[in-house]
Enzyme design. Structure first.
Site, PDB file in Angstrom:
ATOM      1  N   HIS A 201      -9.645  -4.385  39.365  1.00 25.66           N
ATOM      2  CA  HIS A 201     -10.236  -3.067  39.117  1.00 25.66           C
ATOM      3  C   HIS A 201     -10.363  -2.188  40.351  1.00 25.66           C
ATOM      4  O   HIS A 201     -10.996  -1.137  40.297  1.00 25.66           O
ATOM      5  CB  HIS A 201     -11.633  -3.213  38.511  1.00 25.66           C
ATOM      6  CG  HIS A 201     -11.656  -3.787  37.139  1.00 25.66           C
ATOM      7  ND1 HIS A 201     -11.610  -3.014  36.000  1.00 25.66           N
ATOM      8  CD2 HIS A 201     -11.712  -5.059  36.719  1.00 25.66           C
ATOM      9  CE1 HIS A 201     -11.660  -3.795  34.935  1.00 25.66           C
ATOM     10  NE2 HIS A 201     -11.721  -5.051  35.336  1.00 25.66           N
TER      11      HIS A 201
ATOM     12  N   LYS B 201     -20.976   9.804  37.479  1.00 26.48           N
ATOM     13  CA  LYS B 201     -20.351   8.514  37.785  1.00 26.48           C
ATOM     14  C   LYS B 201     -21.153   7.902  38.926  1.00 26.48           C
ATOM     15  O   LYS B 201     -22.002   8.578  39.515  1.00 26.48           O
ATOM     16  CB  LYS B 201     -18.886   8.673  38.189  1.00 26.48           C
ATOM     17  CG  LYS B 201     -18.656   9.768  39.242  1.00 26.48           C
ATOM     18  CD  LYS B 201     -17.179   9.970  39.552  1.00 26.48           C
ATOM     19  CE  LYS B 201     -16.430  10.784  38.531  1.00 26.48           C
ATOM     20  NZ  LYS B 201     -15.372  10.057  37.824  1.00 26.48           N
ATOM     21  N   ARG B 202     -20.861   6.634  39.275  1.00 25.33           N
ATOM     22  CA  ARG B 202     -21.546   6.056  40.424  1.00 25.33           C
ATOM     23  C   ARG B 202     -21.286   6.878  41.678  1.00 25.33           C
ATOM     24  O   ARG B 202     -20.236   7.529  41.795  1.00 25.33           O
ATOM     25  CB  ARG B 202     -21.098   4.607  40.641  1.00 25.33           C
ATOM     26  CG  ARG B 202     -21.809   3.635  39.721  1.00 25.33           C
ATOM     27  CD  ARG B 202     -23.301   3.642  39.920  1.00 25.33           C
ATOM     28  NE  ARG B 202     -23.659   3.001  41.165  1.00 25.33           N
ATOM     29  CZ  ARG B 202     -24.003   1.727  41.273  1.00 25.33           C
ATOM     30  NH1 ARG B 202     -24.083   0.961  40.201  1.00 25.33           N
ATOM     31  NH2 ARG B 202     -24.289   1.199  42.437  1.00 25.33           N
TER      32      ARG B 202
ATOM     33  N   LYS C 292     -15.379   8.960  45.546  1.00 23.13           N
ATOM     34  CA  LYS C 292     -15.435   9.781  44.333  1.00 23.13           C
ATOM     35  C   LYS C 292     -15.724  11.249  44.661  1.00 23.13           C
ATOM     36  O   LYS C 292     -15.663  12.121  43.808  1.00 23.13           O
ATOM     37  CB  LYS C 292     -16.488   9.232  43.367  1.00 23.13           C
ATOM     38  CG  LYS C 292     -16.128   7.831  42.824  1.00 23.13           C
ATOM     39  CD  LYS C 292     -17.212   7.323  41.877  1.00 23.13           C
ATOM     40  CE  LYS C 292     -17.043   5.880  41.457  1.00 23.13           C
ATOM     41  NZ  LYS C 292     -16.032   5.680  40.394  1.00 23.13           N
TER      42      LYS C 292
ATOM     43  N   LYS D  28     -13.689   9.997  28.384  1.00 21.50           N
ATOM     44  CA  LYS D  28     -14.796  10.379  27.494  1.00 21.50           C
ATOM     45  C   LYS D  28     -14.942  11.894  27.456  1.00 21.50           C
ATOM     46  O   LYS D  28     -15.162  12.493  26.392  1.00 21.50           O
ATOM     47  CB  LYS D  28     -16.102   9.706  27.950  1.00 21.50           C
ATOM     48  CG  LYS D  28     -16.057   8.182  27.807  1.00 21.50           C
ATOM     49  CD  LYS D  28     -17.173   7.464  28.568  1.00 21.50           C
ATOM     50  CE  LYS D  28     -16.812   5.975  28.712  1.00 21.50           C
ATOM     51  NZ  LYS D  28     -17.615   5.271  29.718  1.00 21.50           N
TER      52      LYS D  28
HETATM   53  C1  26V Z   1     -17.034  -1.678  44.559  1.00 20.95           C
HETATM   54  C2  26V Z   1     -17.293  -1.377  45.873  1.00 20.95           C
HETATM   55  C3  26V Z   1     -18.227  -2.220  46.605  1.00 20.95           C
HETATM   56  C4  26V Z   1     -18.214  -1.964  48.091  1.00 20.95           C
HETATM   57  C5  26V Z   1     -18.140  -0.505  48.421  1.00 20.95           C
HETATM   58  C6  26V Z   1     -16.902   0.114  47.854  1.00 20.95           C
HETATM   59  C7  26V Z   1     -16.677  -0.270  46.446  1.00 20.95           C
HETATM   60  C8  26V Z   1     -15.826   0.470  45.687  1.00 20.95           C
HETATM   61  C9  26V Z   1     -15.583   0.163  44.398  1.00 20.95           C
HETATM   62  C10 26V Z   1     -16.188  -0.922  43.831  1.00 20.95           C
HETATM   63  C11 26V Z   1     -15.926  -1.203  42.389  1.00 20.95           C
HETATM   64  C12 26V Z   1     -15.122  -2.412  42.148  1.00 20.95           C
HETATM   65  C13 26V Z   1     -14.789  -2.686  40.724  1.00 20.95           C
HETATM   66  C14 26V Z   1     -14.966  -1.555  39.753  1.00 20.95           C
HETATM   67  O1  26V Z   1     -16.023  -1.326  39.250  1.00 20.95           O
HETATM   68  N1  26V Z   1     -13.889  -0.839  39.454  1.00 20.95           N
HETATM   69  C15 26V Z   1     -13.860   0.231  38.467  1.00 20.95           C
HETATM   70  O2  26V Z   1     -13.357  -0.301  37.258  1.00 20.95           O
HETATM   71  C16 26V Z   1     -13.245   0.664  36.221  1.00 20.95           C
HETATM   72  C17 26V Z   1     -12.798  -0.050  34.977  1.00 20.95           C
HETATM   73  O3  26V Z   1     -11.511  -0.567  35.156  1.00 20.95           O
HETATM   74  C18 26V Z   1     -12.286   1.759  36.642  1.00 20.95           C
HETATM   75  O4  26V Z   1     -12.203   2.723  35.620  1.00 20.95           O
HETATM   76  C19 26V Z   1     -12.750   2.405  37.942  1.00 20.95           C
HETATM   77  O5  26V Z   1     -11.794   3.331  38.383  1.00 20.95           O
HETATM   78  C20 26V Z   1     -12.971   1.329  38.995  1.00 20.95           C
HETATM   79  O6  26V Z   1     -13.549   1.884  40.163  1.00 20.95           O
END
Ligand code: 26V
Length: 797
Positions: free
Chosen positions: A346, A534-535, A540, A646
């Protein structure tokens, strides 16, 4: 009891008295909610039992979706809708003087997820059941979901979330199915009949008790199961600090971890991961063995999907069961394991890829570590044969290197399928991030573009639009969302477009009153609702959005001839508690909001709203009310995005970069029907590799940029001296890693273009309609069908 209104009313009154021990007249809203919830859950039971019976006897292949997050939100209305009883219930309650919508708000969100990844898992559960596919979820029953966000003085403050405070009507505790999960201790090895036997000894065990939730398909008889594990003490060991043991044990399912790097290395998180995997595999194998004598054909009957790397220990755990408990040889065990597990990636952000220090991993999971070590040895041996002498390459691909276990490498090696979540993302995995693995396992890689359940995100969240659509093209789209394309026949139909406009206005009014209620702010429903939810992450680029707001404010203040259509900028975002920079951005948004909203000179034109504690239930009010959807991540960074879908399905127009699934949205709707700006992923990656971007040049040469950046630190926001220095540093001293200044001009221009388009109402409505019409592809039903056919090989029952 739900066959007609009168039966329902009678059953409801009777149930209420029995459950609450009071008369209807004395009952509270919460009593009424629990009564209804219990009635619905009991009503589901028969089909639930039947579905399970059917899976047992049909012996078809089943899939288990392992995920550390399931972001379900509220379930009452969703279940009523899927059961097809919402009208009976709504009308019956109305007769009793109860408003169903008010009851709905009693329910807490099941917020067991951070964002997109967890919500995707929830949408997939809905699609699996609605398509009659044999698929179940396995997760953790966190006592506290994602923190509750308060904004105090513009700053984010986190409170523990309390969704279980009043119990959860949808779950059933299954104590009879509890299993034990061992940690710590050591591995005993002895030889018997010329074979080495390994046993995990002196372990501290935790009892995993499943809580099952029914997942009801939309108007089908299928009710699948989401099994969430609760951590509890096992029989108390004698010579121990009992209280400490109890506390330590329960801690394992106490909190959902917010995704940030600062928590890396936290032992508890690794405990959670093994807890989920071990308990789930034990329960799968227990039920498997009721129908099969041995596990030799396990992979032909069971598929296990791991949602990101968090459940990747399913690979060594399945190996352990096959080797140590079933007595299989390595090769056969490996064959079964690899052919059972599939994996979704992801993110390509390297800082988000999980790694565990050996010094934490090995003592906590001694036998699992031995197995991972063996997998690594064998894999490196294979690499050595393929690339003799290429030490560097082999080290970079190893599962264990530099005293760290690399979870993504384990997933790539130990699964038969690896997928990205949008075409661009999968392409980047293949060509760059995971290219070395792609070279050895080209056949494993595939793309599965994300989707969202149109039942929750359109039918439930936007009933007005749903009815308008059904009036226009009938209701087949509910079963076959691709049929939304038929809406295009109304492209030139002014009366239909006017109705579309009215629906949007009503949804904007609903959101406006929520904003008034929560913040006291009055927003103009004739303004453009420009929404960014969004987060909060640097990539982002909520920062780009708020800098643009500051630019507009400056224009309005300085140039009395500056024309703009009134806009309401709405933000909703949680920052990880340890993510310092993200929290600064939240403070900045709130600071800008305070300044702008109070200014009599601009308040007719510009409003900024920060929605506190953005979550699934607020999302359901937000998406239907949007005119503009902000999808402005730095190209190549957002794996897919699902909020983008969405918004599209609810008729908002996208202002976005060519990132993640935005690319495919553009392909489906046509490039004239969204507002694309900014660097391409290609160009971003070129800059990253070859350099050539100097953010200071943009600061010096663009006076709009200079002005807004200076305003962050020059006293423009009087009471927050020094607060935003880290933001300025990131932009100027650290060369603006996410290309905010590089894309600024392009963003300003596209926003202007979007505004002009909005003022041409016919054109806007037509574009909006085209977006809804093209959104069917982004239903998670399509996504799940692809997983079922290409990866899991499961069939509908
Ligand atoms: C985690 C972290 C943790 C450390 C700081 C940077 C960072 C950046 C991103 C993440 C997220 C990791 C996994 C995640 O949630 N991915 C999301 O998954 C969604 C479903 O597939 C997708 O639509 C999003 O684009 C994606 O960010």
């Amino acid at each position: 009891m739900f066959s007609n209104k009168e039966n329902f009313k009678q059953a409801f009154l009777q149930k209420l008295e029995m459950m609450c021990g009071k008369s209807f007249g004395e009952s509270t809203k919460r009593d009424q909610f629990s009564t209804l919830g219990n009635m619905v859950r009991e009503y589901i039971s028969t089909e639930w039992i039947n579905t399970n019976e059917c899976y047992r006897t049909s012996k078809g292949k089943q899939v288990y979706y392992f995920s550390i997050e399931f972001l379900l939100g509220r379930l009452l209305y969703h279940n009523l809708l899927n059961l097809g009883i919402e009208d009976v219930v709504k009308d019956g309650l109305k007769d009793l003087g109860i408003d169903l919508c008010a009851l709905e708000e009693i329910e807490s969100d099941a917020g067991l997820g951070n964002g997109g990844l967890g919500r995707l898992a929830a949408c997939f559960m809905d699609s699996l059941a609605s398509l009659n596919l044999p698929g179940h979820g396995c997760g953790i029953r966190y006592k506290h979901g994602l923190f509750e966000q308060k904004i105090v003085d513009g700053y984010q403050v986190e409170l523990p979330e309390q969704w279980l405070r009043h119990g959860h009507v949808w779950e059933v505790r299954r104590e009879d199915l509890a299993v034990k999960v061992p940690f710590w201790g050591s591995v005993d090895c002895k030889e018997e009949n010329g074979e080495l036997l390994f046993r995990h000894i002196d372990a501290e065990t935790i009892t995993a008790v499943p809580y099952d939730m029914p997942i009801v398909g939309y108007k089908t008889e299928t009710v699948n199961t989401l099994r969430l594990w609760n951590a509890e003490p096992s029989a108390y060991p004698v010579h121990k600090d009992i209280l400490k043991y109890k506390r330590d044990t329960e801690l394992v399912s106490e909190f959902l971890y917010p995704d940030d790097t600062h928590d890396e290395g936290k032992i508890l998180r690794l405990k959670q991961q093994y807890f989920l995997v071990s308990a789930s595999l034990q329960s799968i194998i227990l039920s498997y063995k009721k129908q099969h004598q041995c596990l030799h054909a396990f992979h032909e009957h069971i598929s296990i999907h791991i949602n990101d790397t968090h459940p990747v220990l399913a690979i060594p755990e399945l190996m352990r069961i096959l080797l140590d408990e079933e007595g299989m040889g390595w090769d056969e065990a490996w064959h079964i394991t690899v052919n059972t597990i599939s994996y979704t990636n992801h993110t390509t952000l390297s800082e988000a890829l999980e790694k565990w220090p050996v010094r934490i991993f090995q003592p906590l999971l001694p036998r699992i570590y031995m197995i991972v070590d063996e997998i690594n040895e064998r894999f490196c041996q294979h690499l050595w044969e393929k690339y003799p002498g290429e030490w560097k390459r082999i080290e970079s691909m190893a599962i264990i290197a530099q005293d760290q276990v690399k979870m993504a490498h384990l997933a790539l090696v130990g699964s038969y399928s690896v997928n990205g979540v949008a075409a661009l993302h999968t392409d980047i995995l293949k060509k760059r991030e995971m290219n070395s693995f792609y070279q050895i396992f080209p056949g494993k890689f595939n793309n599965k573009t994300n989707g969202i359940t149109h039942r929750r995100w359109l039918l439930k969240a936007n009933p007005l639009l749903a009815s308008l659509i059904s009036e226009g093209i009938g209701d087949d789209w509910i079963w076959e969302p691709n049929k939304l394309i038929q809406l295009r026949k109304y492209e030139e139909d002014r009366s239909f477009l006017q109705q579309l406009f009215q629906v949007k206005q009503q949804n904007k009014t609903r959101l406006a009153s929520r904003i008034k209620e929560k913040t006291g702010l009055v927003v103009d429903t004739a303004s453009i609702f420009d929404i960014h939810v969004k987060r909060l992450h640097a990539y982002k680029r909520q920062l780009l959005n708020i800098l643009h707001v500051m630019y507009l404010y400056n224009r309005l203040k300085e140039d009395s001839s500056f024309q703009m259509h009134p806009r309401t900028f709405i933000f909703g975002a949680k920052a990880s508690p340890g993510y310092y920079y993200a929290k600064k951005i939240i403070k900045l948004i709130n600071t800008v909001a305070d300044k702008v909203n109070e200014d009599v000179m601009t308040k007719e034109k510009l409003k900024v709203v920060f929605l506190e504690n953005y979550r699934v239930s607020s999302a359901e009010e937000v998406f239907p009310a949007a005119d503009i959807s902000e999808q402005i991540s730095t190209a190549s960074k957002e794996a897919s995005g699902t909020g983008n879908m969405k918004f599209m399905m609810n008729g908002a127009l996208t202002v976005g970069t060519l990132d993640g699934a935005n690319v495919e949205m553009m392909e489906k709707v046509g490039s004239d029907h969204l507002f694309i700006f900014g660097l391409t992923a290609e160009k971003v990656m070129e800059y990253e590799q070859q350099g050539g971007y100097h953010s200071l040049d943009y600061y010096h040469h663009d006076k709009r940029i200079r002005q807004v950046v200076d305003q962050l630190i020059n006293g423009f926001f009087s009471d927050v001296d020094g607060e935003f220095e880290p933001i300025v540093d990131s932009l100027l001293m650290e060369n603006d890693q996410y290309f905010v200044l590089r894309d600024f001009d392009s963003y300003v221009n596209i926003q202007k273009q979007a505004e002009r388009t909005y003022e041409n109402q016919d054109q806007w409505l037509k574009m909006s309609l085209r977006n809804i019409a093209a959104s069917g592809y982004f239903s998670s039903d399509r996504t799940i069908r692809e997983y079922a056919e290409d990866i899991w090989k499961i069939k509908s029952i």
